[in-house]
Write an enzyme that holds these catalytic residues in place. Structure first.
Site, short mmCIF file in Angstrom:
data_model
loop_
_atom_site.label_atom_id
_atom_site.label_comp_id
_atom_site.label_asym_id
_atom_site.label_seq_id
_atom_site.Cartn_x
_atom_site.Cartn_y
_atom_site.Cartn_z
N LYS A 70 0.80 -1.24 0.00
CA LYS A 70 0.00 0.00 0.00
C LYS A 70 0.83 1.28 0.00
O LYS A 70 0.37 2.35 0.44
CB LYS A 70 -1.02 0.04 1.16
CG LYS A 70 -1.90 -1.17 1.31
CD LYS A 70 -2.43 -1.73 0.02
CE LYS A 70 -3.50 -0.88 -0.63
NZ LYS A 70 -3.90 -1.49 -1.95
N HIS A 114 7.50 -6.98 -2.15
CA HIS A 114 7.19 -6.52 -0.79
C HIS A 114 8.17 -7.16 0.21
O HIS A 114 8.02 -6.99 1.42
CB HIS A 114 5.77 -6.93 -0.38
CG HIS A 114 4.68 -6.29 -1.18
ND1 HIS A 114 4.68 -4.97 -1.51
CD2 HIS A 114 3.53 -6.81 -1.69
CE1 HIS A 114 3.59 -4.69 -2.22
NE2 HIS A 114 2.88 -5.78 -2.34
N SER A 144 -5.15 3.08 3.68
CA SER A 144 -5.26 2.48 2.36
C SER A 144 -5.51 0.97 2.48
O SER A 144 -6.37 0.40 1.81
CB SER A 144 -3.98 2.77 1.56
OG SER A 144 -4.04 2.20 0.30
P1 A3P Z 1 -4.91 5.07 -1.45
O1 A3P Z 1 -5.67 3.87 -1.01
O2 A3P Z 1 -4.47 5.93 -0.30
O3 A3P Z 1 -5.59 5.86 -2.52
P2 A3P Z 1 -0.19 -0.39 -3.59
O4 A3P Z 1 -0.16 -0.30 -5.07
O5 A3P Z 1 1.15 -0.55 -2.96
O6 A3P Z 1 -1.19 -1.39 -3.12
O7 A3P Z 1 -0.67 1.05 -3.06
C1 A3P Z 1 -1.97 1.51 -3.34
C2 A3P Z 1 -2.03 2.99 -3.03
O8 A3P Z 1 -1.27 3.72 -4.02
C3 A3P Z 1 -3.46 3.50 -3.09
O9 A3P Z 1 -3.53 4.56 -2.11
C4 A3P Z 1 -3.50 4.05 -4.52
O10 A3P Z 1 -4.53 4.98 -4.76
C5 A3P Z 1 -2.12 4.70 -4.59
N1 A3P Z 1 -1.72 5.01 -5.97
C6 A3P Z 1 -1.64 4.18 -7.04
N2 A3P Z 1 -1.32 4.87 -8.15
C7 A3P Z 1 -1.20 6.17 -7.78
C8 A3P Z 1 -0.93 7.39 -8.48
N3 A3P Z 1 -0.71 7.42 -9.79
N4 A3P Z 1 -0.90 8.56 -7.77
C9 A3P Z 1 -1.12 8.55 -6.44
N5 A3P Z 1 -1.40 7.43 -5.72
C10 A3P Z 1 -1.46 6.26 -6.39
#
Ligand code: A3P
Length: 288
Positions: free
Chosen positions: A45, A100, A130
């Site tokens: 996340k 991870h 998140s």
């Molecule tokens: P949020 O839930 O706070 O919106 P992962 O990919 O490690 O699972 O992380 C997911 C988080 O990264 C989510 O956060 C997602 O919205 C955010 N994320 C993915 N792409 C993004 C982007 N282009 N800009 C900002 N946040 C992004």
């Protein structure tokens, strides 16, 4: 499926069975990394899917073909997931992967190779928020319980890939020298072109401002939200239900302020600060 049935335990770390197996972990252990491999390392996340969009574009000079034709999980596979064995032979060179894994579980070949790492760190309070929503929308994850209960699980490390503090401490204290670059999710949110320039220089790409700008546009939250190869809309609703919470949910820094009570914040900060020890003073954001 009972919640016990959803996860497996690998070296003390929880991982979803849907995407991981003991064989996939063994495959990762024995995986041969190449000198020109690039690995995005993130605690869950922290922006993993974002890096799956960014890395191919930085490495291929902004050619949109991979992000528009290959689902993120096959385009830049996770080192530890089942898909790697399926797609590894089709990865273009230089290869981009994400993981991870904590530092101490990286494959032996990683330490003898010259593979480069971009470590992305995110404010743990936003990670927690998140993750809380992700657990509600993903059928292959345990129910997170109440927000209060989920905070306790997070602090105890009874969450996917263990404690955030262990992950950060392990990756901050490596002997990788100039093979590792650190960046934060918050820097990326604040000024994506500047963050991309830093990554591109680290990878020896030397991309023009115009190319960096083009990549930034295609990796923006808004564009990624509509990219079917990256927004998980290809995954059946029974596995990931975007009506409960979209995967690309808010994409901002500081959403924790809408979720933590002052008591929860105090407890969270106390535990994290204690566990990080000296490392807390070098964090890019305040823990309070
Ligand atoms: P949020 O839930 O706070 O919106 P992962 O990919 O490690 O699972 O992380 C997911 C988080 O990264 C989510 O956060 C997602 O919205 C955010 N994320 C993915 N792409 C993004 C982007 N282009 N800009 C900002 N946040 C992004």
């Amino acid at each position: 499926m009972s919640s016990e049935g959803k996860y497996l335990l690998y070296n003390g770390l929880l991982a979803p069975k849907e995407t991981h197996s003991l064989e996939s972990f063994k495959f990762a252990e024995e995986f041969t990394l190449k000198d020109d491999d690039v690995i995005g390392v993130l605690y869950p996340k922290s922006g993993t899917i974002w890096m799956q969009e960014i890395l191919p574009l930085l490495l291929n000079g902004g050619d949109l073909t991979p992000i528009q034709t290959i689902p993120n999980w096959d385009r830049v596979p996770w080192l530890e997931e089942k898909r790697l064995a399926e797609v590894v032979d089709q990865l273009p060179s230089p290869r981009a992967m994400v993981t991870h894994f904590p530092y101490h579980l990286m494959p032996a070949s990683f330490h003898t190779s010259k593979a480069k790492v971009i470590y992305v760190m995110r404010n743990p309070k936003d990670i927690l928020v998140s993750s809380f929503y992700f657990h509600q929308m993903a059928e292959f994850l345990e129910d997170p319980g109440t927000f209060d209960e989920f905070i306790e699980k997070f602090l105890e490390g009874k969450v996917l890939f263990g404690k955030w503090t262990d992950h950060v401490k392990g990756w901050k204290d490596t002997d990788l020298g100039d093979r590792i670059m650190y960046i934060t999710y918050e820097e990326m949110v604040q000024d994506l072109p500047a963050a991309l320039k830093r990554m591109s220089d680290f990878l020896g790409r030397n991309l023009s401002d115009e190319t960096i700008q083009k990549i930034a546009e295609h990796c923006s939250f808004k564009t990624m939200k509509t990219n079917t190869m990256s927004n998980f809309s290809l995954v059946p609703k029974v596995y990931m239900d975007s009506d409960k919470s979209p995967f690309l949910r808010k994409g901002i820094a500081g959403d924790w302020k809408n979720h933590f009570s002052s008591e929860q914040l105090a407890r969270f900060t106390l535990v994290i600060r204690k566990e990080l020890g000296n490392e807390s003073s070098s964090l890019p954001w305040s823990l309070d």
